[in-house]
Design a protein around this motif. Structure first.
Motif, PDB file in Angstrom:
ATOM      1  N   TYR A 170       0.875  -1.196  -0.066  1.00 36.44           N
ATOM      2  CA  TYR A 170       0.110   0.160   0.124  1.00 36.44           C
ATOM      3  C   TYR A 170       0.873   1.224  -0.060  1.00 36.44           C
ATOM      4  O   TYR A 170       2.118   1.352   0.369  1.00 36.44           O
ATOM      5  N   GLU A 212       6.166  -2.581  14.158  1.00 34.78           N
ATOM      6  CA  GLU A 212       6.154  -3.475  13.222  1.00 34.78           C
ATOM      7  C   GLU A 212       7.804  -3.591  12.727  1.00 34.78           C
ATOM      8  O   GLU A 212       8.231  -2.437  12.234  1.00 34.78           O
ATOM      9  N   GLU A 270      10.624  -4.219  10.330  1.00 38.16           N
ATOM     10  CA  GLU A 270      10.685  -4.323   8.901  1.00 38.16           C
ATOM     11  C   GLU A 270      12.227  -3.745   8.608  1.00 38.16           C
ATOM     12  O   GLU A 270      13.052  -2.827   9.291  1.00 38.16           O
ATOM     13  N   ASP A 311       7.499   0.330  11.192  1.00 33.59           N
ATOM     14  CA  ASP A 311       6.058   0.992  10.831  1.00 33.59           C
ATOM     15  C   ASP A 311       4.910   0.866  12.016  1.00 33.59           C
ATOM     16  O   ASP A 311       4.185   0.055  12.235  1.00 33.59           O
ATOM     17  N   LYS A 352      -1.589   4.270  10.440  1.00 34.73           N
ATOM     18  CA  LYS A 352      -0.229   3.916  10.118  1.00 34.73           C
ATOM     19  C   LYS A 352       0.704   5.188   9.721  1.00 34.73           C
ATOM     20  O   LYS A 352       1.650   5.025   9.434  1.00 34.73           O
ATOM     21  N   GLY A 384       7.295  -4.727   4.896  1.00 33.08           N
ATOM     22  CA  GLY A 384       6.194  -5.440   5.555  1.00 33.08           C
ATOM     23  C   GLY A 384       6.864  -6.140   6.881  1.00 33.08           C
ATOM     24  O   GLY A 384       8.310  -6.401   6.825  1.00 33.08           O
ATOM     25  N   THR A 385       6.121  -6.409   7.875  1.00 34.62           N
ATOM     26  CA  THR A 385       6.594  -7.150   9.195  1.00 34.62           C
ATOM     27  C   THR A 385       7.230  -8.143   8.728  1.00 34.62           C
ATOM     28  O   THR A 385       6.585  -8.968   8.269  1.00 34.62           O
TER      29      THR A 385
HETATM   30 MN    MN Z   1       3.891  -2.404   8.037  1.00 29.60          MN
END
Ligand code: MN
Length: 424
Positions: free
Chosen positions: A162, A202, A204, A236, A256, A352-353
């Motif tokens: 996203y 998160e 990342e 994040d 977020k 991403g995580t």
């Molecule tokens: Mn994330």
């Protein structure tokens, strides 16, 4: 052969002579300048350039180095930036006398890390967050959807992502206010307003785009590495209760975009080259041709997360690894541009995580405490379901192969109590 420097580097420093990352610093005299780091010193690249050490590479580097951001330097292209990095490495070698012997330069060029401030290194135009850890996506799918069909049908066919917001990306260390927002408690029939109760981190990594593209241009997956300048650690920050209420049908929004944290040193892809290993995942089913990468590798970077409470106690709560990403950075970039979307130098793309298969490898509180049902114990006896006011979350990351150690330093941020708001 092991490389040794004439500068004293503490054992296990993230900033060995094999690293030579790039950053921006300021101090009492300097507003902003590009620098690198070795051990506990920063090296002023503007001064090195003025002293003529890069003249045979590019005579005009000084203006790129006397700069608030690294974008101008990165825009010189990898053929220049990698030579600059190599030159710095040479200048720091024990057997190289050219900088070592010019003692009058040392106080201008070499500055102790505790005497400088490290700034946000990039003008980040756009920021994208992917969702590329299979273990993380599976855990979230199990918690919120169907344990037997945890991954959505698209997940193994494309790197889901996203568009985030670059305005709220801050450099470590910093603090931010706990976000206020709308949530809808499970037992309520209307939403309520207030500070998030489920603030999460998160774990990342992120890569920095090193080469821009035009609208309509794609980045072929097998050339994508040329478009990646380097990497940082990335947190994040996420408000899970806000996320749950707002995210359908368009995805994350206010849950977020209040704050994300990056580590201050951009570690180059050249420095990370020794740590590409055989892929952790086979990609089955085989992705569409534009995502099929020749010689696909995983990148082996140890990742750790710590919570530091207000009284200073620090607890290691997660140990994961960058190799647990299913989709590679090259596949992410190829996918991102396959529709003709232009990317620019300085854009940031987060992974991403990154969760591993074991519970102690989960990269968020959501997973570590399994939605808050299994609180974790801190070393001072306190418990956490999610992140509290006054807590500091610290991500660390390093890669190691024999004597070669390349690290990122810390990606750290502290949570301030939410602002009290009044409405008529
Ligand atoms: Mn994330």
């Amino acid at each position: 052969m092991n490389l040794e420097s004439w500068i004293d580097i503490p054992a296990h420093s993230d900033f060995s002579i094999y690293n030579i990352p790039f950053g921006i610093y300021s101090d009492v005299d300097i507003t902003y300048r590009a620098c690198t780091r070795i051990g506990d010193y920063v090296i002023d690249l503007y001064e090195l350039s003025n002293a003529g050490f890069f003249d045979d590479i590019d005579k005009h580097l000084a203006s790129a180095f006397e700069n608030k951001y690294l974008n101008d330097f990165i825009s010189k292209g990898k053929h220049i930036t990698s030579l600059v990095r190599k030159r710095i490495q040479e200048l720091l070698l024990k057997e190289n006398n050219s900088l070592q012997s010019q003692k009058h330069l040392h106080s201008k060029v070499l500055k102790p890390i505790h005497e400088v401030k490290i700034l946000l290194p990039l003008q980040i135009g756009d920021y994208t967050d992917f969702y590329s850890s299979e273990y993380h996506a599976t855990n979230v799918g199990k918690m919120f959807r169907d344990p037997n069909n945890a991954l959505l049908p698209n997940w193994k066919h494309l790197p889901v992502g996203y568009h985030g917001r670059s305005s709220s990306i801050f450099v470590s260390p910093h603090s931010f206010y706990r976000p206020n927002g709308q949530t809808k408690p499970a037992d309520a029939d209307k939403p309520v307003f207030g500070p998030t109760k489920l603030l999460d981190f998160e774990l990342e990594t992120a890569f920095v785009v090193g080469k821009s593209t035009e609208q309509g241009q794609i980045i072929p997956v097998n050339q994508a590495k040329d478009y990646i300048f380097g990497m940082v650690l990335f947190n994040d920050w996420s408000a899970r209760d806000i996320q749950t209420w707002e995210y359908q049908p368009l995805g994350p929004f206010l849950a977020k975009n209040f704050a994300s944290t990056i580590s201050p040193w951009i570690v180059t892809l050249e420095a990370l080259e020794p740590f590409f290993i055989e892929p952790h995942f086979e990609q089955i089913p085989s992705p569409l041709p534009y995502l099929q990468q020749k010689n696909r590798k995983s990148l082996d970077i140890n990742l750790e997360v710590f919570i530091r409470t207000q009284n200073g106690t620090e607890t290691l709560i997660c140990q994961s690894n960058n190799k647990y990403l299913y989709w590679t950075m090259e596949q992410q970039l190829a996918h991102h541009t396959i529709n003709g979307c232009p990317v620019n130098i300085g854009d940031l793309m987060a992974s991403g995580t990154i969760s591993g298969p074991e519970p102690h490898q989960y990269g968020s509180m959501l997973e570590l405490t399994w939605k808050g049902t299994q609180p974790i114990k801190l070393s001072n006896g306190e418990e956490r379901k999610f992140i509290q006011d006054g807590d500091t979350v610290i991500i660390k990351g390093y890669a190691q192969k024999g004597p070669i150690r390349v690290g990122f330093g810390e990606c750290m941020a502290t949570v301030l109590p939410a602002k009290t708001l009044h409405f008529n």
